[in-house]
Design a protein around this motif. Structure first.
Motif, PDB file in Angstrom:
ATOM      1  N   ARG A  68       0.832  -1.203   0.000  1.00 53.76           N
ATOM      2  CA  ARG A  68       0.000   0.000   0.000  1.00 53.76           C
ATOM      3  C   ARG A  68       0.868   1.255   0.000  1.00 53.76           C
ATOM      4  NH1 ARG A  68      -2.066   3.825   3.073  1.00 53.76           N
ATOM      5  NH2 ARG A  68      -1.045   3.173   4.983  1.00 53.76           N
ATOM      6  N   LYS A  69       1.869   1.278   0.871  1.00 55.90           N
ATOM      7  CA  LYS A  69       2.736   2.457   0.963  1.00 55.90           C
ATOM      8  C   LYS A  69       3.585   2.621  -0.303  1.00 55.90           C
ATOM      9  CE  LYS A  69       3.222   4.807   4.180  1.00 55.90           C
ATOM     10  NZ  LYS A  69       2.614   6.081   4.541  1.00 55.90           N
ATOM     11  N   ARG A  70       4.056   1.503  -0.865  1.00 56.92           N
ATOM     12  CA  ARG A  70       4.839   1.569  -2.088  1.00 56.92           C
ATOM     13  C   ARG A  70       3.996   2.143  -3.226  1.00 56.92           C
ATOM     14  NH1 ARG A  70       4.602  -1.395  -6.287  1.00 56.92           N
ATOM     15  NH2 ARG A  70       3.571  -3.170  -5.320  1.00 56.92           N
ATOM     16  N   GLU A  71       2.781   1.647  -3.376  1.00 57.20           N
ATOM     17  CA  GLU A  71       1.896   2.124  -4.434  1.00 57.20           C
ATOM     18  C   GLU A  71       1.484   3.575  -4.204  1.00 57.20           C
ATOM     19  OE1 GLU A  71      -1.185  -0.852  -4.393  1.00 57.20           O
ATOM     20  OE2 GLU A  71      -0.127  -2.074  -5.902  1.00 57.20           O
ATOM     21  N   GLU A  72       1.307   3.947  -2.935  1.00 56.75           N
ATOM     22  CA  GLU A  72       0.971   5.331  -2.580  1.00 56.75           C
ATOM     23  C   GLU A  72       2.047   6.291  -3.084  1.00 56.75           C
ATOM     24  OE1 GLU A  72       1.145   7.145   1.694  1.00 56.75           O
ATOM     25  OE2 GLU A  72      -0.773   6.093   1.484  1.00 56.75           O
TER      26      GLU A  72
ATOM     27  N   LEU B 211      15.573  -8.760   9.347  1.00 60.36           N
ATOM     28  CA  LEU B 211      15.466  -7.491  10.057  1.00 60.36           C
ATOM     29  C   LEU B 211      16.169  -6.376   9.282  1.00 60.36           C
ATOM     30  CD1 LEU B 211      14.381  -6.085  12.557  1.00 60.36           C
ATOM     31  CD2 LEU B 211      16.513  -6.667  13.723  1.00 60.36           C
ATOM     32  N   ASN B 212      17.301  -6.685   8.699  1.00 58.03           N
ATOM     33  CA  ASN B 212      18.053  -5.707   7.926  1.00 58.03           C
ATOM     34  C   ASN B 212      17.228  -5.215   6.729  1.00 58.03           C
ATOM     35  OD1 ASN B 212      20.353  -4.173   7.195  1.00 58.03           O
ATOM     36  ND2 ASN B 212      20.925  -5.747   5.718  1.00 58.03           N
ATOM     37  N   ILE B 213      16.644  -6.130   5.977  1.00 57.94           N
ATOM     38  CA  ILE B 213      15.827  -5.757   4.818  1.00 57.94           C
ATOM     39  C   ILE B 213      14.574  -5.031   5.272  1.00 57.94           C
ATOM     40  CG2 ILE B 213      14.479  -6.655   2.869  1.00 57.94           C
ATOM     41  CD1 ILE B 213      17.574  -6.672   2.536  1.00 57.94           C
ATOM     42  N   PHE B 214      13.990  -5.460   6.372  1.00 58.30           N
ATOM     43  CA  PHE B 214      12.802  -4.784   6.902  1.00 58.30           C
ATOM     44  C   PHE B 214      13.091  -3.301   7.136  1.00 58.30           C
ATOM     45  CE2 PHE B 214      10.420  -3.327  10.622  1.00 58.30           C
ATOM     46  CZ  PHE B 214       9.127  -3.436  10.124  1.00 58.30           C
ATOM     47  N   PHE B 215      14.204  -2.994   7.791  1.00 59.07           N
ATOM     48  CA  PHE B 215      14.545  -1.594   8.051  1.00 59.07           C
ATOM     49  C   PHE B 215      14.901  -0.850   6.773  1.00 59.07           C
ATOM     50  CE2 PHE B 215      14.963  -2.899  12.518  1.00 59.07           C
ATOM     51  CZ  PHE B 215      14.140  -1.937  13.066  1.00 59.07           C
ATOM     52  N   LYS B 216      15.520  -1.544   5.812  1.00 60.32           N
ATOM     53  CA  LYS B 216      15.812  -0.896   4.535  1.00 60.32           C
ATOM     54  C   LYS B 216      14.532  -0.513   3.804  1.00 60.32           C
ATOM     55  CE  LYS B 216      20.331  -2.777   3.292  1.00 60.32           C
ATOM     56  NZ  LYS B 216      21.053  -3.569   2.276  1.00 60.32           N
ATOM     57  N   ILE B 217      13.475  -1.299   3.981  1.00 59.24           N
ATOM     58  CA  ILE B 217      12.183  -0.994   3.353  1.00 59.24           C
ATOM     59  C   ILE B 217      11.457   0.090   4.119  1.00 59.24           C
ATOM     60  CG2 ILE B 217       9.875  -1.918   2.887  1.00 59.24           C
ATOM     61  CD1 ILE B 217      11.236  -4.582   2.206  1.00 59.24           C
ATOM     62  N   VAL B 218      11.448  -0.015   5.430  1.00 56.16           N
ATOM     63  CA  VAL B 218      10.694   0.906   6.279  1.00 56.16           C
ATOM     64  C   VAL B 218      11.170   2.351   6.116  1.00 56.16           C
ATOM     65  CG1 VAL B 218      10.276   1.558   8.685  1.00 56.16           C
ATOM     66  CG2 VAL B 218      10.025  -0.805   7.978  1.00 56.16           C
TER      67      VAL B 218
ATOM     68  N   PRO C 140      12.800   4.136   3.580  1.00 56.17           N
ATOM     69  CA  PRO C 140      12.455   4.944   2.405  1.00 56.17           C
ATOM     70  C   PRO C 140      10.960   5.145   2.185  1.00 56.17           C
ATOM     71  CG  PRO C 140      13.374   2.845   1.710  1.00 56.17           C
ATOM     72  CD  PRO C 140      13.506   2.915   3.194  1.00 56.17           C
ATOM     73  N   ILE C 141      10.135   4.226   2.637  1.00 53.93           N
ATOM     74  CA  ILE C 141       8.702   4.428   2.403  1.00 53.93           C
ATOM     75  C   ILE C 141       8.005   5.043   3.616  1.00 53.93           C
ATOM     76  CG2 ILE C 141       8.529   2.630   0.661  1.00 53.93           C
ATOM     77  CD1 ILE C 141       7.194   0.827   2.662  1.00 53.93           C
ATOM     78  N   THR C 142       8.794   5.436   4.614  1.00 59.05           N
ATOM     79  CA  THR C 142       8.278   6.047   5.847  1.00 59.05           C
ATOM     80  C   THR C 142       7.072   5.283   6.377  1.00 59.05           C
ATOM     81  OG1 THR C 142       6.924   7.659   4.641  1.00 59.05           O
ATOM     82  CG2 THR C 142       9.138   8.353   5.308  1.00 59.05           C
ATOM     83  N   PHE C 143       7.291   4.015   6.535  1.00 56.76           N
ATOM     84  CA  PHE C 143       6.261   3.086   6.977  1.00 56.76           C
ATOM     85  C   PHE C 143       6.281   3.014   8.498  1.00 56.76           C
ATOM     86  CE2 PHE C 143       3.690  -0.579   6.842  1.00 56.76           C
ATOM     87  CZ  PHE C 143       4.227  -1.539   7.654  1.00 56.76           C
ATOM     88  N   TYR C 144       5.155   3.240   9.123  1.00 55.93           N
ATOM     89  CA  TYR C 144       5.058   3.183  10.575  1.00 55.93           C
ATOM     90  C   TYR C 144       4.729   1.750  10.974  1.00 55.93           C
ATOM     91  CZ  TYR C 144       3.892   4.586  15.306  1.00 55.93           C
ATOM     92  OH  TYR C 144       3.857   4.710  16.663  1.00 55.93           O
ATOM     93  N   CYS C 145       5.741   0.993  11.356  1.00 55.41           N
ATOM     94  CA  CYS C 145       5.606  -0.445  11.556  1.00 55.41           C
ATOM     95  C   CYS C 145       5.160  -0.851  12.946  1.00 55.41           C
ATOM     96  CB  CYS C 145       6.925  -1.130  11.251  1.00 55.41           C
ATOM     97  SG  CYS C 145       8.250  -0.621  12.370  1.00 55.41           S
ATOM     98  N   SER C 146       5.293  -0.011  13.921  1.00 62.39           N
ATOM     99  CA  SER C 146       5.115  -0.452  15.298  1.00 62.39           C
ATOM    100  C   SER C 146       3.741  -1.003  15.629  1.00 62.39           C
ATOM    101  CB  SER C 146       5.498   0.653  16.270  1.00 62.39           C
ATOM    102  OG  SER C 146       4.727   1.790  16.057  1.00 62.39           O
ATOM    103  N   PRO C 147       2.642  -0.606  14.978  1.00 64.58           N
ATOM    104  CA  PRO C 147       1.384  -1.260  15.336  1.00 64.58           C
ATOM    105  C   PRO C 147       1.409  -2.768  15.122  1.00 64.58           C
ATOM    106  CG  PRO C 147       0.946   0.709  14.063  1.00 64.58           C
ATOM    107  CD  PRO C 147       2.436   0.483  14.036  1.00 64.58           C
TER     108      PRO C 147
END
Length: 92
Positions: free
Chosen positions: A19-23, A54-61, A63-70
């Motif tokens: 969703r965030k990538r497409e946004e 975990l490394n790839i997760f943070f690399k994705i989070v 640049p797309i300013t994804f709020y992952c904590s929920p």
């Protein structure tokens, strides 16, 4: 030795990444280039719920300013983590 292992369903996380990538108007190919992965690995994360390292997760989070904590943390921890992230980003 007992190891606690919680089986986390990564499908919701994958849908949010998509969703965030497409946004942002980004293709899977573009995101894959940013995080040094293949487009197929991005597709697997988004559509099949494959968990990233975990490394790839943070690399994705980042640049797309994804709020992952929920997906992972309770509310009090979320606020502390968000404050730390904002501090780190502000220092860049």
């Amino acid at each position: 030795m007992y190891q606690y292992e919680e089986n986390f369903d990564f499908h919701a996380l994958g849908r949010e990444i998509k969703r965030k990538r497409e946004e942002k108007g980004w293709t899977q190919e573009y995101l894959a280039q940013l995080v040094d992965r293949t487009p197929r690995s991005i597709m697997y994360m988004e559509n099949r719920g494959q968990h990233p390292s975990l490394n790839i997760f943070f690399k994705i989070v980042i640049p797309i300013t994804f709020y992952c904590s929920p997906f992972f943390l309770d509310m009090s921890t979320q606020y502390l983590l968000l404050a730390k992230i904002e501090h780190i980003i502000g220092a860049l």
